[in-house]
Design a protein around this motif. Sequence first.
Motif, PDB file in Angstrom:
ATOM      1  N   ILE A   6       0.873  -1.181   0.000  1.00 32.87           N
ATOM      2  CA  ILE A   6       0.000   0.000   0.000  1.00 32.87           C
ATOM      3  C   ILE A   6       0.908   1.228   0.000  1.00 32.87           C
ATOM      4  CG2 ILE A   6      -1.756   1.296   1.285  1.00 32.87           C
ATOM      5  CD1 ILE A   6      -2.229  -1.567   2.711  1.00 32.87           C
ATOM      6  N   THR A   7       0.638   2.164  -0.906  1.00 30.47           N
ATOM      7  CA  THR A   7       1.442   3.381  -0.952  1.00 30.47           C
ATOM      8  C   THR A   7       0.540   4.594  -0.779  1.00 30.47           C
ATOM      9  OG1 THR A   7       3.088   2.363  -2.389  1.00 30.47           O
ATOM     10  CG2 THR A   7       3.045   4.751  -2.381  1.00 30.47           C
ATOM     11  N   GLY A   8       0.977   5.509   0.057  1.00 26.58           N
ATOM     12  CA  GLY A   8       0.182   6.718   0.302  1.00 26.58           C
ATOM     13  C   GLY A   8       1.049   7.972   0.314  1.00 26.58           C
ATOM     14  N   THR A   9       0.390   9.121   0.175  1.00 23.96           N
ATOM     15  CA  THR A   9       1.098  10.412   0.161  1.00 23.96           C
ATOM     16  C   THR A   9       0.471  11.361   1.169  1.00 23.96           C
ATOM     17  OG1 THR A   9       1.590  10.166  -2.186  1.00 23.96           O
ATOM     18  CG2 THR A   9       1.727  12.389  -1.313  1.00 23.96           C
ATOM     19  N   ARG A  10       1.329  12.092   1.856  1.00 27.71           N
ATOM     20  CA  ARG A  10       0.876  13.062   2.854  1.00 27.71           C
ATOM     21  C   ARG A  10       1.712  14.327   2.673  1.00 27.71           C
ATOM     22  NH1 ARG A  10       2.539  14.746   7.958  1.00 27.71           N
ATOM     23  NH2 ARG A  10       0.892  14.846   9.530  1.00 27.71           N
ATOM     24  N   VAL A  11       1.076  15.494   2.775  1.00 24.81           N
ATOM     25  CA  VAL A  11       1.830  16.733   2.597  1.00 24.81           C
ATOM     26  C   VAL A  11       1.779  17.551   3.882  1.00 24.81           C
ATOM     27  CG1 VAL A  11       2.134  18.808   1.195  1.00 24.81           C
ATOM     28  CG2 VAL A  11       1.228  16.738   0.149  1.00 24.81           C
ATOM     29  N   TYR A  12       2.939  17.985   4.346  1.00 19.56           N
ATOM     30  CA  TYR A  12       3.004  18.871   5.512  1.00 19.56           C
ATOM     31  C   TYR A  12       3.156  20.295   5.000  1.00 19.56           C
ATOM     32  CZ  TYR A  12       4.710  21.294   9.616  1.00 19.56           C
ATOM     33  OH  TYR A  12       4.859  22.201  10.634  1.00 19.56           O
ATOM     34  N   TYR A  13       2.204  21.142   5.392  1.00 21.93           N
ATOM     35  CA  TYR A  13       2.214  22.545   4.960  1.00 21.93           C
ATOM     36  C   TYR A  13       2.828  23.385   6.077  1.00 21.93           C
ATOM     37  CZ  TYR A  13       0.249  27.212   4.126  1.00 21.93           C
ATOM     38  OH  TYR A  13       0.077  28.560   3.950  1.00 21.93           O
ATOM     39  N   GLU A  14       3.956  24.040   5.786  1.00 18.41           N
ATOM     40  CA  GLU A  14       4.572  24.912   6.793  1.00 18.41           C
ATOM     41  C   GLU A  14       4.147  26.359   6.559  1.00 18.41           C
ATOM     42  OE1 GLU A  14       8.942  25.411   8.763  1.00 18.41           O
ATOM     43  OE2 GLU A  14       8.722  25.926   6.664  1.00 18.41           O
ATOM     44  N   SER A  15       4.355  26.811   5.339  1.00 20.63           N
ATOM     45  CA  SER A  15       3.922  28.155   4.949  1.00 20.63           C
ATOM     46  C   SER A  15       3.816  28.155   3.430  1.00 20.63           C
ATOM     47  CB  SER A  15       4.943  29.198   5.416  1.00 20.63           C
ATOM     48  OG  SER A  15       6.208  28.893   4.867  1.00 20.63           O
ATOM     49  N   ASP A  16       3.402  29.257   2.861  1.00 16.61           N
ATOM     50  CA  ASP A  16       3.234  29.285   1.407  1.00 16.61           C
ATOM     51  C   ASP A  16       4.509  28.848   0.688  1.00 16.61           C
ATOM     52  OD1 ASP A  16       0.756  30.135   1.841  1.00 16.61           O
ATOM     53  OD2 ASP A  16       0.927  32.027   0.735  1.00 16.61           O
ATOM     54  N   TYR A  17       4.338  27.945  -0.233  1.00 18.82           N
ATOM     55  CA  TYR A  17       5.424  27.396  -1.052  1.00 18.82           C
ATOM     56  C   TYR A  17       6.422  26.573  -0.251  1.00 18.82           C
ATOM     57  CZ  TYR A  17       3.512  30.629  -4.435  1.00 18.82           C
ATOM     58  OH  TYR A  17       2.656  31.301  -5.258  1.00 18.82           O
ATOM     59  N   ARG A  18       6.157  26.316   1.025  1.00 18.81           N
ATOM     60  CA  ARG A  18       7.017  25.415   1.837  1.00 18.81           C
ATOM     61  C   ARG A  18       6.149  24.234   2.242  1.00 18.81           C
ATOM     62  NH1 ARG A  18      12.129  25.525   3.689  1.00 18.81           N
ATOM     63  NH2 ARG A  18      11.498  25.164   5.834  1.00 18.81           N
ATOM     64  N   ASN A  19       5.982  23.316   1.296  1.00 15.77           N
ATOM     65  CA  ASN A  19       5.205  22.099   1.533  1.00 15.77           C
ATOM     66  C   ASN A  19       6.149  20.906   1.423  1.00 15.77           C
ATOM     67  OD1 ASN A  19       2.532  23.460   1.408  1.00 15.77           O
ATOM     68  ND2 ASN A  19       3.225  23.909  -0.654  1.00 15.77           N
ATOM     69  N   PHE A  20       6.004  19.960   2.316  1.00 20.59           N
ATOM     70  CA  PHE A  20       6.912  18.806   2.332  1.00 20.59           C
ATOM     71  C   PHE A  20       6.097  17.532   2.121  1.00 20.59           C
ATOM     72  CE2 PHE A  20       8.684  22.257   4.718  1.00 20.59           C
ATOM     73  CZ  PHE A  20       9.966  22.359   4.202  1.00 20.59           C
ATOM     74  N   THR A  21       6.423  16.805   1.081  1.00 18.97           N
ATOM     75  CA  THR A  21       5.627  15.642   0.700  1.00 18.97           C
ATOM     76  C   THR A  21       6.261  14.355   1.211  1.00 18.97           C
ATOM     77  OG1 THR A  21       4.949  16.796  -1.284  1.00 18.97           O
ATOM     78  CG2 THR A  21       4.610  14.408  -1.272  1.00 18.97           C
TER      79      THR A  21
END
Lengths: 144, 189
Positions: free
Chosen positions: A76-91
């Motif tokens: 099973i593969t999944g994706t999660r994105v951490y939003y820190e601030s605009d244009y600073r997203n970590f996948t």
Amino acid sequence: MSRRLLCLAMFICVAIMGCATATPDVTGSGSQLQTRQLQTRDYDTLDKAKTMRSVVATLQDLGFTIDSADPTLGTITGTRVYYESDYRNFTMRMTVTVREQEGKRVSVRANARLDDKAIADPRTYQDFFAALDKAMFLTLQKVD
Amino acid sequence: MPQHGRFFSALLLCGLVAGCESIPEEAYWLPPSSQSVREAQTRTFEVPSEVNILQASVALMQDMEYNFDTIEYPLGVLSGSKTVDADSMLRNAGLVAADIVLSLLSIVGGTAPGGSLYAGADDEINLTVTMVVLPSLDSEGQYSARITIRSELIDKSDRVKKVRMIENPALYQEIFEKLSKSLFLEGVK
């Protein structure tokens, strides 16, 4: 003046070259055994199908969307994105494999990458397995 | 002159730090959803068979104009996505559209619409839905469905500006009502 120019040139070089590596990380980094130990847990409570159900529930609970799943291979593969601030997203992309072992044991291995780096931080895997332990318990108790 | 030396040394140090921009520690953490969010995202349906609920779920995703990225039958996983124009979403705003756009544009950054975080004319929103439909563990003939949605605001240069998981319970309520209607339209009693 020339000294200033030299310093400025050095600054630009360091900023550009700061994190550059000579060769791409094709075969992964870190010790194979250590990596497996960090990423793997064995369970003897549920069968493979119910364990996979618990893994899907865990990933959803942790904010992942499911990209793919294969019950035969147990992946099973999944994706999660951490939003820190605009244009600073970590996948974060995580793949979990569920395999039947001898006896009634089932092993679960999770491996994750955050943007372009493999995650070696134990905290990520501890968080995942803590949530999976809970989901496995609820499945065992027949709680949806 | 020594002052200049210190200034350039500081500049050099800044360059080193800027060159290795770090990932925040929180990005590695995996906090679980709260109980209230989990409850809002989950519903149980009583239907004659698993095929009924899965067919109704597939039809629902199509009704909501999503394209399927993956369908996995025994695991009951349906994932779909779509890209929409942020402006047209606001113009045609139903509850779902309005929530997604407004929360992306203002709430996350704490800035009122019209401020610096407001979407530009060419901004788009990528929506990714994961729906998991499985037989209930405790009651036969019942099926539980859990839906999670991620929205990403993309600027006109194709860069991801904002990302968040949708948590508004009213939105999930609206989707589950649509699923009930879908079951009705499929002739499931």
